[in-house]
Design an enzyme around this catalytic site. Structure first.
Site, short mmCIF file in Angstrom:
data_model
loop_
_atom_site.label_atom_id
_atom_site.label_comp_id
_atom_site.label_asym_id
_atom_site.label_seq_id
_atom_site.Cartn_x
_atom_site.Cartn_y
_atom_site.Cartn_z
N CYS A 136 1.13 -1.32 -0.29
CA CYS A 136 -0.02 -0.05 0.62
C CYS A 136 0.55 0.62 -0.11
CB CYS A 136 -1.00 -0.20 1.02
SG CYS A 136 -1.79 1.72 0.95
N CYS A 139 -0.64 4.07 1.96
CA CYS A 139 -0.01 3.86 3.66
C CYS A 139 1.27 3.64 4.05
CB CYS A 139 -0.06 2.26 3.79
SG CYS A 139 -2.01 1.73 3.69
N ASP A 140 1.83 3.21 3.47
CA ASP A 140 3.79 3.19 3.73
C ASP A 140 3.94 4.54 2.92
OD1 ASP A 140 2.93 1.69 5.65
OD2 ASP A 140 3.03 0.10 4.22
#
Length: 317
Positions: A136, A139-140
């Protein structure tokens, strides 16, 4: 789970959407049964620091966030249990779920079974999920600031992730196992034109380095055309090879799209042969192929639980 017990609602999945649905349903005194399934906690259970979930200014570990949600749901009366859904029949009412050797009947059903990221299946990759290996970018991506990183894949997902990650990383190398790309022409052209993106063709990853250090230290690569082997020094690896929605058990009972995601209207309403199905709702990644975020999953979990409450009220429950 006593045989032939009819429940007001059952929730399939214990990720962010399922647990949010459980919190709302439990607070409405519906005493929901939450079936954890084969991936308890969903994607957050393999995520380290979550910095974009509202209310946690310093971030929170993914497993801790899931644990807090479980505590909140059980505090209001939700029952959370491990179990494998081996069969389901939503073509009759009450709906019939086969969970191991038990039969559970329910007046309503919330499908929050999620979508599993596709991985390469390397032991070193699996050991470093959450420690530099991610599926992701949204997300990261923040954690890759100033680093050289790799994205694995050749479709639109890989191109989108690579382009997004150029906001943070100094260099993004896209690794594709063939010379041909599945990506649409416009997405591929955008990636090719970007000065921070490089490409490796006919190349596969043989090992992710850094397991002992619990931090990605590079990739052992193999060019299948030239047979060359070498190490690419990167500090983060993103898998851009797609997700697999956990909805196969509903094939023929619900409308699914070409990739197996549950088709939904207004995020939670499901259909069968184009007609809205009463009493069954889907939420989270099993019906969301676009956003796939914890907060959007939580939002649809809330919506599904509210719809269940309205549906049961109409039945006189």
């Amino acid at each position: 789970m006593p045989e032939n017990t009819t429940r007001d609602t059952v929730i399939l999945g214990s990720g962010c959407s399922g647990l949010t649905a459980a919190i709302y349903a439990a607070r409405s005194n519906l005493k929901p049964l939450v079936l954890e399934g084969h991936e308890p906690g969903g994607q957050l259970s393999i995520t380290t620091l979550v910095e974009n979930f509202p209310g946690w200014p310093d971030g929170i570990q993914g497993p801790e966030l899931i644990d807090n949600m479980k505590k909140q749901a059980t505090r209001f009366g939700a029952e959370i249990t491990l179990g494998h859904l081996s069969a389901v029949d939503i073509c009759k009412t009450p709906f019939e779920l086969t969970i191991g050797k038990d039969i559970v009947l329910t007046r309503s059903l919330i499908i929050a079974s999620g979508a599993s990221a596709r991985w390469l299946g390397l032991p070193s990759e699996q050991a470093l999920i959450g420690h530099g290996v991610s599926s992701c970018a949204t997300c990261d991506g923040f954690f890759t600031r100033g680093l050289e990183i790799a994205v694995i894949g050749g479709g639109d997902s890989a191109m989108e992730e690579a382009l997004f990650l150029t906001r943070f990383a100094t260099k993004v190398t896209i690794i594709n196992r063939t010379e041909n790309f599945r990506a649409s022409r416009i997405m591929l052209e955008r990636a090719i034109a970007h000065p921070q993106i490089a490409f490796l063709h006919n190349t596969v990853v043989e090992e992710v380095l850094g397991v002992d250090q619990k931090s990605v230290g590079g990739l052992k690569l193999h060019n299948k055309k030239t047979e060359q082997r070498w190490t690419l020094p990167v500090s983060f690896v993103f898998l851009g090879i797609g997700h697999e929605p956990n909805a196969k058990m509903f094939k023929g009972q619900l409308d699914l799209d070409a990739d197996g995601y549950i088709k939904s209207e207004h995020n939670v309403f499901v259909t069968r042969q184009g007609v809205q199905l009463q009493g069954v709702y889907a939420c989270g990644d099993v019906q969301d192929r676009r956003y796939r975020q914890a907060i959007t999953a939580a939002g649809t979990g809330c919506m599904a639980a509210l719809e269940v409450e309205k549906y049961l009220e109409a039945l006189g429950r």
